[in-house]
Design a protein around this motif. Structure first.
Motif, mmCIF file in Angstrom:
data_model
loop_
_atom_site.group_PDB
_atom_site.id
_atom_site.type_symbol
_atom_site.label_atom_id
_atom_site.label_comp_id
_atom_site.label_asym_id
_atom_site.label_seq_id
_atom_site.Cartn_x
_atom_site.Cartn_y
_atom_site.Cartn_z
ATOM 1 N N ASN A 35 -18.398 30.465 92.673
ATOM 2 C CA ASN A 35 -19.416 29.581 93.251
ATOM 3 C C ASN A 35 -19.452 29.642 94.780
ATOM 4 N N LYS A 36 -18.820 30.700 95.342
ATOM 5 C CA LYS A 36 -18.852 31.000 96.780
ATOM 6 C C LYS A 36 -17.985 30.062 97.622
ATOM 7 N N LYS A 37 -17.119 29.289 97.007
ATOM 8 C CA LYS A 37 -16.227 28.409 97.754
ATOM 9 C C LYS A 37 -14.966 29.163 98.128
ATOM 10 N N ARG A 38 -14.603 29.135 99.394
ATOM 11 C CA ARG A 38 -13.415 29.842 99.872
ATOM 12 C C ARG A 38 -12.166 29.014 99.581
ATOM 13 N N PHE A 39 -11.084 29.724 99.176
ATOM 14 C CA PHE A 39 -9.827 29.038 98.913
ATOM 15 C C PHE A 39 -8.662 29.967 99.238
ATOM 16 N N GLN A 40 -7.496 29.369 99.394
ATOM 17 C CA GLN A 40 -6.274 30.122 99.672
ATOM 18 C C GLN A 40 -5.134 29.498 98.897
ATOM 19 N N ARG A 41 -4.354 30.340 98.215
ATOM 20 C CA ARG A 41 -3.247 29.870 97.383
ATOM 21 C C ARG A 41 -1.915 30.006 98.101
ATOM 22 N N LEU A 42 -1.036 29.020 97.904
ATOM 23 C CA LEU A 42 0.340 29.058 98.379
ATOM 24 C C LEU A 42 1.252 28.664 97.222
ATOM 25 N N ILE A 43 2.510 29.074 97.318
ATOM 26 C CA ILE A 43 3.541 28.542 96.431
ATOM 27 C C ILE A 43 4.641 27.965 97.308
ATOM 28 N N GLU A 48 15.982 22.395 95.816
ATOM 29 C CA GLU A 48 16.541 22.440 94.463
ATOM 30 C C GLU A 48 15.995 23.611 93.653
ATOM 31 N N GLY A 49 15.072 24.380 94.255
ATOM 32 C CA GLY A 49 14.540 25.556 93.582
ATOM 33 C C GLY A 49 13.276 25.307 92.778
ATOM 34 N N TYR A 50 12.783 24.068 92.774
ATOM 35 C CA TYR A 50 11.527 23.792 92.077
ATOM 36 C C TYR A 50 10.352 24.308 92.905
ATOM 37 N N THR A 51 9.309 24.761 92.219
ATOM 38 C CA THR A 51 8.145 25.301 92.901
ATOM 39 C C THR A 51 6.889 24.515 92.542
ATOM 40 N N MET A 52 5.903 24.589 93.431
ATOM 41 C CA MET A 52 4.601 23.969 93.186
ATOM 42 C C MET A 52 3.531 24.809 93.853
ATOM 43 N N LYS A 53 2.413 24.993 93.162
ATOM 44 C CA LYS A 53 1.277 25.685 93.749
ATOM 45 C C LYS A 53 0.536 24.748 94.688
ATOM 46 N N ALA A 54 0.011 25.305 95.756
ATOM 47 C CA ALA A 54 -0.785 24.531 96.707
ATOM 48 C C ALA A 54 -2.040 25.325 97.048
ATOM 49 N N THR A 55 -3.101 24.619 97.398
ATOM 50 C CA THR A 55 -4.378 25.259 97.692
ATOM 51 C C THR A 55 -5.001 24.653 98.938
ATOM 52 N N LEU A 56 -5.614 25.514 99.745
ATOM 53 C CA LEU A 56 -6.444 25.076 100.861
ATOM 54 C C LEU A 56 -7.868 25.548 100.595
ATOM 55 N N PHE A 57 -8.851 24.759 101.069
ATOM 56 C CA PHE A 57 -10.249 25.106 100.848
ATOM 57 C C PHE A 57 -11.018 25.157 102.178
ATOM 58 N N GLU A 58 -11.964 26.070 102.245
ATOM 59 C CA GLU A 58 -12.953 26.147 103.318
ATOM 60 C C GLU A 58 -12.323 26.022 104.712
ATOM 61 N N LYS A 59 -12.737 25.067 105.521
ATOM 62 C CA LYS A 59 -12.288 24.964 106.915
ATOM 63 C C LYS A 59 -10.795 24.684 107.039
ATOM 64 N N GLU A 94 1.771 20.445 84.428
ATOM 65 C CA GLU A 94 2.018 20.984 85.767
ATOM 66 C C GLU A 94 1.074 20.333 86.775
ATOM 67 N N TYR A 95 1.590 20.089 87.987
ATOM 68 C CA TYR A 95 0.782 19.510 89.051
ATOM 69 C C TYR A 95 0.681 20.487 90.219
#
Length: 240
Positions: A35-43, A48-59, A94-95
Motif C-alpha cells: 500500500n506504498k507505506k514505508r517501514f523499517q524492521r528491527l530486532i 536475558e536474551g529475549y528478543t522482540m521485533k520493532a518497526t518504524l514507519f514513514e518519517k 507474540e508482541y
C-alpha cells in the motif's frame, strides 16, 4: 511517575509507563509495503536474551536513523506495544514494538566503536545460530563471484572468500539488491581490490558450512582498519 524497568518478556499491549534496556541486533533497510507505506524492521534483545521485533514507519525512519544503530545498546521507554499479526509472528501471543514520537530513546554506551563492523575470522564463526543470536560481520580475501541465479523469484549470488584462519573458501550467499547491484560491481574489480567485508550475516548449512545475507547485511567494498590491512599484506605474501 518514573517509567518502571521491564524485560522484553514482560511487555504486552497493556503495558504503560515502562522502560527497557535492549541491544539492536538486526536493522533492516527501509522497505515499502504493497500500500506504498514505508517501514523499517528491527530486532531488539535484552540482557536475558529475549528478543522482540520493532518497526518504524514513514518519517520516523529518518527521525531515528542516527538514534538507533545495529549493535547499539539503548534504554527505550513508552514505545507502543501491540500483538504481532499472526502472519508475521514467530510464536503465539507474540508482541511487537512500534517506535514513533511517543518513544524516548537514550544510548547506554560510550564506546561508539562497537557500532562499526565487528569482523570475525572465519574460523571463529559459530556453525549454528539461533534466532536471537547476534549477526556476524566477516572480512575476507575475495576469491571469485558466481553468476546471479533466481531461486523462488529471488535473486541470489554466491561470493567466495577466505582468510588465514581457514584452509578453504567460504561461500557467502547474498540476496536481492546485494546480488543485483553490489555484487555486479565486485565482478569488475581489478586484482588490487582483494579484501571485502560483509556485515550482519547468518551461518547456514547450505552446501556445507556457509554464510547468508540477512535484511541487515551490507557489503563493505573498501574496508579500512588494521584487520583489513593485515589481510591485504597476507594476500600479497601468499601471491609471491
Amino acid at each position: 511517575m518514573k517509567p518502571e524497568p521491564k524485560k522484553l518478556k514482560e511487555l504486552d499491549d497493556k503495558t504503560t509507563n515502562y522502560k527497557v534496556k535492549v541491544k539492536v541486533i538486526h536493522k533492516a533497510s527501509p522497505q515499502q509495503s504493497p500500500n506504498k507505506k514505508r517501514f523499517q524492521r528491527l530486532i531488539l534483545k535484552d540482557e536475558e536474551g529475549y528478543t522482540m521485533k520493532a518497526t518504524l514507519f514513514e518519517k520516523d525512519i529518518e527521525r531515528y536513523e542516527e538514534a538507533l544503530k545495529r549493535n547499539g545498546e539503548y534504554e527505550i521507554s513508552n514505545a507502543a506495544i501491540a500483538p504481532t499479526p499472526a502472519q508475521h509472528a514467530s510464536h503465539p501471543s507474540e508482541y511487537q514494538m512500534t517506535i514513533n514520537s511517543r518513544a524516548r530513546i537514550s544510548p547506554l554506551i560510550t564506546d561508539f566503536s562497537i557500532l562499526e563492523p565487528q569482523y570475525r575470522s572465519i574460523a571463529a564463526i559459530p556453525r549454528a545460530m539461533s534466532e536471537g543470536d547476534d549477526l556476524i560481520d566477516v572480512l575476507g580475501v575475495l576469491l571469485y563471484v558466481d553468476d546471479m541465479k533466481i531461486i523462488n523469484q529471488a535473486n541470489i549470488r554466491e561470493i567466495h572468500i577466505t582468510d588465514p584462519s581457514y584452509d578453504r573458501s567460504l561461500m557467502v550467499s547474498v540476496w536481492n539488491d546485494l546480488a543485483r547491484n553490489d555484487s555486479e560491481l565486485i565482478k569488475t574489480w581489478s586484482p588490487s581490490n582483494v579484501v571485502i567485508g560483509f556485515t550482519a550475516l547468518r551461518s547456514t548449512t547450505i552446501k556445507g558450512f556457509s554464510m547468508a545475507s540477512t535484511m541487515s547485511s551490507e557489503i563493505i567494498k573498501h574496508p579500512q582498519g588494521t584487520k583489513a590491512e593485515t589481510l591485504r599484506t597476507w594476500y600479497v605474501i601468499l601471491s609471491v
